[in-house]
Design a protein around this motif. Structure first.
Motif, PDB file in Angstrom:
ATOM      1  N   ALA B  25     -10.859 -21.602   8.290  1.00 10.25           N
ATOM      2  CA  ALA B  25      -9.471 -21.260   8.565  1.00 10.25           C
ATOM      3  C   ALA B  25      -8.895 -20.479   7.394  1.00 10.25           C
ATOM      4  O   ALA B  25      -8.258 -21.028   6.498  1.00 10.25           O
ATOM      5  CB  ALA B  25      -8.667 -22.533   8.838  1.00 10.25           C
ATOM      6  N   LEU B  26      -9.158 -19.183   7.416  1.00 11.04           N
ATOM      7  CA  LEU B  26      -8.677 -18.296   6.349  1.00 11.04           C
ATOM      8  C   LEU B  26      -8.292 -16.973   7.005  1.00 11.04           C
ATOM      9  O   LEU B  26      -8.818 -15.922   6.660  1.00 11.04           O
ATOM     10  CB  LEU B  26      -9.781 -18.046   5.303  1.00 11.04           C
ATOM     11  N   GLN B  27      -7.377 -17.022   7.999  1.00  9.58           N
ATOM     12  CA  GLN B  27      -7.169 -15.823   8.808  1.00  9.58           C
ATOM     13  C   GLN B  27      -5.936 -15.013   8.433  1.00  9.58           C
ATOM     14  O   GLN B  27      -5.573 -14.089   9.132  1.00  9.58           O
ATOM     15  CB  GLN B  27      -7.130 -16.199  10.297  1.00  9.58           C
ATOM     16  N   GLY B  28      -5.300 -15.363   7.323  1.00 12.97           N
ATOM     17  CA  GLY B  28      -4.175 -14.531   6.894  1.00 12.97           C
ATOM     18  C   GLY B  28      -3.730 -14.967   5.513  1.00 12.97           C
ATOM     19  O   GLY B  28      -3.641 -16.173   5.239  1.00 12.97           O
ATOM     20  N   GLN B  29      -3.483 -14.020   4.640  1.00  8.60           N
ATOM     21  CA  GLN B  29      -3.129 -14.382   3.271  1.00  8.60           C
ATOM     22  C   GLN B  29      -1.764 -15.052   3.205  1.00  8.60           C
ATOM     23  O   GLN B  29      -1.573 -16.024   2.474  1.00  8.60           O
ATOM     24  CB  GLN B  29      -3.158 -13.137   2.372  1.00  8.60           C
ATOM     25  N   LYS B  30      -0.808 -14.524   3.982  1.00  8.68           N
ATOM     26  CA  LYS B  30       0.530 -15.130   3.969  1.00  8.68           C
ATOM     27  C   LYS B  30       0.458 -16.543   4.543  1.00  8.68           C
ATOM     28  O   LYS B  30       0.999 -17.501   3.985  1.00  8.68           O
ATOM     29  CB  LYS B  30       1.506 -14.275   4.775  1.00  8.68           C
ATOM     30  N   ALA B  31      -0.246 -16.664   5.666  1.00  8.66           N
ATOM     31  CA  ALA B  31      -0.341 -17.967   6.319  1.00  8.66           C
ATOM     32  C   ALA B  31      -1.063 -18.971   5.427  1.00  8.66           C
ATOM     33  O   ALA B  31      -0.659 -20.135   5.317  1.00  8.66           O
ATOM     34  CB  ALA B  31      -1.083 -17.829   7.650  1.00  8.66           C
ATOM     35  N   LEU B  32      -2.115 -18.513   4.779  1.00 14.88           N
ATOM     36  CA  LEU B  32      -2.896 -19.438   3.967  1.00 14.88           C
ATOM     37  C   LEU B  32      -2.077 -19.974   2.802  1.00 14.88           C
ATOM     38  O   LEU B  32      -2.191 -21.141   2.429  1.00 14.88           O
ATOM     39  CB  LEU B  32      -4.169 -18.752   3.456  1.00 14.88           C
ATOM     40  N   GLY B  33      -1.236 -19.130   2.249  1.00 10.97           N
ATOM     41  CA  GLY B  33      -0.363 -19.612   1.175  1.00 10.97           C
ATOM     42  C   GLY B  33       0.498 -20.778   1.628  1.00 10.97           C
ATOM     43  O   GLY B  33       0.869 -21.648   0.834  1.00 10.97           O
ATOM     44  N   MET B  34       0.788 -20.797   2.915  1.00  9.47           N
ATOM     45  CA  MET B  34       1.643 -21.858   3.484  1.00  9.47           C
ATOM     46  C   MET B  34       0.810 -22.880   4.247  1.00  9.47           C
ATOM     47  O   MET B  34       1.203 -23.371   5.306  1.00  9.47           O
ATOM     48  CB  MET B  34       2.670 -21.247   4.439  1.00  9.47           C
ATOM     49  N   GLY B  35      -0.337 -23.206   3.735  1.00 10.09           N
ATOM     50  CA  GLY B  35      -1.154 -24.234   4.391  1.00 10.09           C
ATOM     51  C   GLY B  35      -1.786 -23.766   5.680  1.00 10.09           C
ATOM     52  O   GLY B  35      -2.173 -24.559   6.522  1.00 10.09           O
ATOM     53  N   HIS B  36      -1.937 -22.438   5.834  1.00 14.08           N
ATOM     54  CA  HIS B  36      -2.498 -21.850   7.047  1.00 14.08           C
ATOM     55  C   HIS B  36      -1.690 -22.239   8.269  1.00 14.08           C
ATOM     56  O   HIS B  36      -2.207 -22.482   9.360  1.00 14.08           O
ATOM     57  CB  HIS B  36      -3.975 -22.222   7.225  1.00 14.08           C
ATOM     58  N   THR B  37      -0.357 -22.302   8.089  1.00 14.23           N
ATOM     59  CA  THR B  37       0.544 -22.412   9.237  1.00 14.23           C
ATOM     60  C   THR B  37       0.824 -20.996   9.727  1.00 14.23           C
ATOM     61  O   THR B  37       0.577 -20.023   9.017  1.00 14.23           O
ATOM     62  CB  THR B  37       1.877 -23.057   8.835  1.00 14.23           C
ATOM     63  N   GLY B  38       1.346 -20.853  10.922  1.00 14.77           N
ATOM     64  CA  GLY B  38       1.684 -19.503  11.367  1.00 14.77           C
ATOM     65  C   GLY B  38       1.941 -19.347  12.844  1.00 14.77           C
ATOM     66  O   GLY B  38       2.330 -18.272  13.278  1.00 14.77           O
ATOM     67  N   VAL B  39       1.776 -20.413  13.631  1.00 12.29           N
ATOM     68  CA  VAL B  39       1.953 -20.249  15.069  1.00 12.29           C
ATOM     69  C   VAL B  39       3.420 -19.958  15.417  1.00 12.29           C
ATOM     70  O   VAL B  39       3.714 -19.420  16.482  1.00 12.29           O
ATOM     71  CB  VAL B  39       1.414 -21.482  15.836  1.00 12.29           C
ATOM     72  N   ALA B  40       4.316 -20.309  14.496  1.00 11.57           N
ATOM     73  CA  ALA B  40       5.736 -20.047  14.760  1.00 11.57           C
ATOM     74  C   ALA B  40       6.336 -19.123  13.704  1.00 11.57           C
ATOM     75  O   ALA B  40       7.544 -19.092  13.506  1.00 11.57           O
ATOM     76  CB  ALA B  40       6.501 -21.373  14.804  1.00 11.57           C
ATOM     77  N   MET B  41       5.498 -18.375  13.027  1.00 10.23           N
ATOM     78  CA  MET B  41       5.992 -17.434  12.009  1.00 10.23           C
ATOM     79  C   MET B  41       6.078 -16.038  12.634  1.00 10.23           C
ATOM     80  O   MET B  41       5.235 -15.631  13.428  1.00 10.23           O
ATOM     81  CB  MET B  41       5.054 -17.402  10.796  1.00 10.23           C
TER      82      MET B  41
END
Lengths: 510, 415
Positions: B25-41
């Motif tokens: 689970a390393l699919q985005g640098q911004k998301a990974l900085g935030m614990g690899h959250t992103g479904v609602a970003m």
């Protein structure tokens, strides 16, 4: 919000620091690396082992270099050295990995066995080809005593026999070429003398296997010497069972010699049950598959019919011959798995051949797998039922099968030997017992899980036993060595590290 | 700031790659900085992966993100009984991602994603204690995902993209715990497959009940890579077995399980965003890694029987002035592996990941992204109990300790 911001910065800092210095590298709470161990109360400064083929590192029907290098004494010595023990453990290493012996240039023992899998439906152990280079006469090893005094074939009473390595006796079968090779003085030395002269601070004595095993592996054709008071053993044949009282006398002498120094410590190893060895368990009692037509054909043989009829007719006529025995001896083949016909000298003599079909209580020895059901090219006197294949037309001979009375004789002797060994261990606080009988029982029933894998007693595939079906593989020896280490650790408050049996070889495929 | 972090990054290239299960689970640098959250970003084109529906809510008409992550991982093994230890020397993992999202009109956006959500690179020392299970494995799966996103209303959007998956695997293990040739070298087999393709999809929904709150759901389908007639090379086979164990082909199916994610993001104020994602990975689809050889080796049965597993992810993002954004997060990753199924190619316990990240605006359009991940695993004692040794199931057990650290770099371009 300032607090939140600071926490974010702090967490980011921790993660960066970790990535940079790899400070978060995985570490075990209790890493085994750096585990140096401790010899406890055991004095391992001079380590000597004495015994038979098991102690020598014999495997695959031969004593070859890799086998010796992975013998249980060699593994023990290597692990003892880790805790500061004897660093000068010596073995009479043979010259090659073929394993055959030469006496005066003539090959006198076979090369080691390897498994040939060219025909995957019938894997067969074959002797490795090649001319061996290990000469037993004038080997250059005589003159000193070796730490590992394991001599293949040795029985308890051979250890104290002067001249057991006499080269003059080799071809007469009176002496042992393995000992000729490295006896301090082949003509006069005794095995126990060569061991004791080294004044071991710690020893392993594992002797007595062959006192029952040579009888067992030859199918019980030898004599059970139970009650024989000949303590010179001159009346013994090579495949006899040693009288337990004689064994006791010999054994206490051996222990006495090794503990001449009262401070000497050691391990006494008892004798495993032969029925735990694949040599006796690989060929099932009902190994012959037949279809109905073949079974009918065999049953219709006039000789079979006559034999079976003769049995019934003899009931109540021949003295001591019962209906039960008549039924048990009746030859009958069926569709499916069938037991071979075997000779049984304990049957009642009614003037008919002393034969019956094998039962689950008989143990058929491993070499029979090579010819069971195949044509007997040498058959001359065809006993009923007629037809030549071994086990169908020609009864398996006395030497092919251990029948219940023979198994009982072996068990009786072995139980007595083990009582003697246990008593010797109990009598001296410096000695501990290793129950190899229990180890082999475990291997043959549940198998032994050594953590990174497991071994069991299945022939060729189980990993514990080499291709001769009697001697362990290097991996099997490593498991045994670990168990001995366990016992020493317990008995002498030591923490000698174990070895990984998975690092050791099993059988060899050609 | 930029230069300093690059220096730190270059110092991190010390050791090697990824541990654990093969979902990376390393699919985005911004998301990974935030614990690899992103479904609602809704702040970058990483949404192409995390939730295609979010593309229509992106601020700019064009948003391009690209990144690479460097993975340093190690697995350590020891068995107290057998007094043996081993440690992986994994190659550096370098998963990359690329996303582009283009607004067509108020309602419709389309884009493309290229990413590698599954992979594995584990290299034990050859002939180590568990070499009958694995010597080394390298697995790659590249997903290419053309995507459309459509706003059904001002606050509700859907997105969809088919995924074209191309996988490759390179796997070596010894044929048994003991078989050797005449030279004493262990008999082994190498499986190689490449360009094994399959199709899946990624679908998402996003609703924005208010300007500050987003709720998202995404689902990435299961993909099964059917390797057929790929190469199986047998090495160091004893002479009498060579006629049976010749170099041949193999068939195997590798499951890349489906993943469902639900999550929220909330703008606490103009500077601070909080996010929560929950992943459910349907690992129960990974029942086995059976390999059928077209020679006497027959079919190798390797049961896995993974369990579905959840990951809870928390993240925060703080805008520190105009140019700098800081991120932090953590996640709790539950192992999908049941007792008795711990194999050393994915010896994975429950883990906790700590992440941090930053973005720095070098111009109005261009932003540099950085991410860090430290994944800590519980030390555990596990075993694989289903190795078939001539008809007997044999166990391989021991203590495992693992760690993973990653550092990632990305570029985000938007206008």
């Amino acid at each position: 919000m300032i607090l939140m911001k600071n926490q974010i910065i702090k967490l980011a800092g921790v993660a960066i620091a970790c990535a940079v210095v790899s400070a978060c590298d995985a570490e075990f709470d209790n890493p085994i690396s750096g585990n140096t161990g401790d010899s406890g109360t055991a004095d391992l400064s001079k380590f000597v082992t004495i015994g038979d083929s098991i102690t020598a590192g014999y495997a695959d029907g031969a004593l070859y270099l890799a086998g010796q290098e992975n013998s249980y004494p060699a593994i023990l010595a290597q692990q003892f050295a880790v805790v500061g023990g004897d660093a000068n453990f010596t073995q009479p290493l043979v010259s090659d990995n073929l394993g055959g012996l030469l006496a005066g240039g003539n090959q006198i023992t076979d090369n080691r066995l390897v498994l040939d899998l060219t025909d995957p439906t019938s894997p067969s152990p074959v002797n490795l080809t090649g001319t061996p280079t290990t000469e037993v006469i004038g080997s250059g090893l005589n003159g000193t005593a070796f730490s590992n005094m394991g001599v293949p074939g040795a029985k308890s009473f051979h250890l104290g026999a002067p001249g057991y390595g006499d080269p003059a006796g080799i071809l007469l079968g009176l002496s042992n070429p393995f000992f000729t090779r490295f006896a301090s003085d082949p003509a006069t030395a005794t095995m126990i003398g060569d061991a004791a002269v080294q004044a071991p601070s710690f020893f392993v004595l594992w002797i007595g296997n062959n006192d029952v095993l040579s009888y067992a592996t030859t199918g019980g054709v030898g004599t059970d010497q139970l009650g024989n008071t000949d303590y010179t053993f001159a009346s013994y044949g090579s495949n006899d069972i040693t009288d337990p009282i004689a064994f006791g006398i010999v054994y206490s002498g051996l222990v006495g010699a090794l503990t001449a120094n009262p401070a000497a410590q050691g391990v006494l190893v008892n004798i495993p049950d032969v029925s735990t060895l694949p040599y006796f368990t690989t060929v099932p009692y009902n190994a012959i598959p037949l279809d109905q037509a073949t079974a009918d054909y065999l049953n219709s043989n006039p000789n079979t019919i006559a034999y079976n009829a003769g049995l019934q007719a003899a009931v109540g006529v021949a003295p001591g011959f019962t209906q039960e025995e008549a039924d048990a001896r009746t030859i009958n083949f069926v569709a499916g798995q069938n037991a071979p016909i075997i000779e049984d000298e304990t049957l009642t003599n009614i003037g008919a051949p002393l034969i019956r079909q094998a039962t689950a209580n008989d143990l058929i020895i491993l070499p029979v797998s090579g010819y069971l059901g195949t044509e007997n090219a040498n058959a001359v006197d065809v006993t009923p039922p007629a037809g030549l294949p071994w086990g169908l037309g020609t009864p398996l001979t006395d030497g092919d099968v251990l029948i219940p009375s023979e198994i009982a004789a072996i068990d009786t002797a072995r139980a007595a030997f083990n009582t003697t060994i246990q008593a010797a261990a109990d009598a001296d606080a410096n000695l501990i017992l290793v129950d190899s009988a229990a180890i082999m029982q475990e291997i043959s029933t549940t198998g032994i899980d050594y953590g990174t894998g497991a071994i069991n007693a299945d022939y060729a595939t189980g990993g514990a036993f080499s291709l001769d079906g009697v001697h362990p593989t290097a991996r099997g020896y490593a498991v045994v060595a670990n168990r001995i280490i366990d016992a020493i650790n317990t008995g002498f408050n030591a923490s000698i590290p174990a070895v990984n049996p998975g690092d050791y070889t099993t059988i060899f495929v050609q | 700031m930029k230069i300093r972090i690059l220096v730190i990054a270059s110092m991190c290239l010390s050791t090697s790659a990824f541990a654990g299960g093969y979902r990376v689970a390393l699919q985005g640098q911004k998301a990974l900085g935030m614990g690899h959250t992103g479904v609602a970003m809704t702040d970058s084109s990483e949404a192409v992966f995390f939730n295609p529906a979010a593309m229509t809510f992106l601020e700019n008409d064009m948003d391009v993100s690209g990144g690479i992550t460097l993975i340093d991982s190690v697995i350590k093994y020891q068995n107290q009984t057998a007094n043996v230890a081993a440690e992986t020397d994994n190659p550096m993992g370098t998963p990359v991602s690329f996303y582009i999202s283009q607004r067509e009109n108020e309602k419709l956006s389309y884009g493309l994603g290229i990413y590698t959500p599954y992979g594995n690179a584990v290299e034990w020392q050859k002939d180590w204690a568990g070499s009958h299970l694995v010597n080394n494995i390298e697995l790659h799966a590249i997903y290419i995902q053309p995507t459309i996103s459509y706003k059904l209303s001002d606050d509700f959007s859907v997105g969809f993209g088919p995924t074209i998956v191309s996988g490759s695997v390179d796997f070596n293990r010894n044929l048994s715990t003991s078989l050797i040739d005449a030279n004493g070298d262990r008999s082994n087999v190498t499986l190689k497959a490449s360009n094994v393709t399959a199709i899946g999809y990624n679908v998402g929904f996003l609703v924005k009940p208010s300007n500050d709150l987003s709720v998202g759901i995404s689902y990435r389908s299961k993909v099964v890579l059917n390797a057929r007639d790929e190469s199986a090379d047998f090495a160091n086979i004893p002479a009498s077995l060579q006629a049976a164990y010749f170099d041949t082909t193999f068939n195997a199916d590798l499951v890349l399980p489906a993943e469902l994610t639900v999550g929220v993001s909330y703008n606490l104020n103009s500077d601070l965003v909080l996010a929560l994602d929950i992943n459910r990975t349907y690992w129960s689809a990974y029942e086995n890694l059976d390999v059928q050889f077209n020679n006497a080796a027959g079919t190798s049965l390797n049961p896995r029987n993974y369990n579905d597993a959840n990951i809870v992810r928390l993240g925060a993002q703080y805008a520190m002035g105009e140019d700098l954004t800081l991120r932090a997060g953590m996640y709790f990753d539950n192992s999908p592996i049941g007792d008795g199924y711990y194999t050393p190619e994915t010896a994975r316990a429950d883990s906790v990941g700590y992440t941090a990240g930053a973005s720095y605006k070098v111009s109005k359009q261009m932003e540099l992204d950085f991410s860090f991940l430290m994944l800590t695993f519980d030390e555990f004692n596990g075993s694989y109990d289903y190795y078939d040794q001539s008809g007997t199931l044999v166990s391989f057990s021991g203590d495992y300790a693992s760690s993973v650290t990653t550092i990632g770099f990305g570029l985000n371009y938007k206008y």
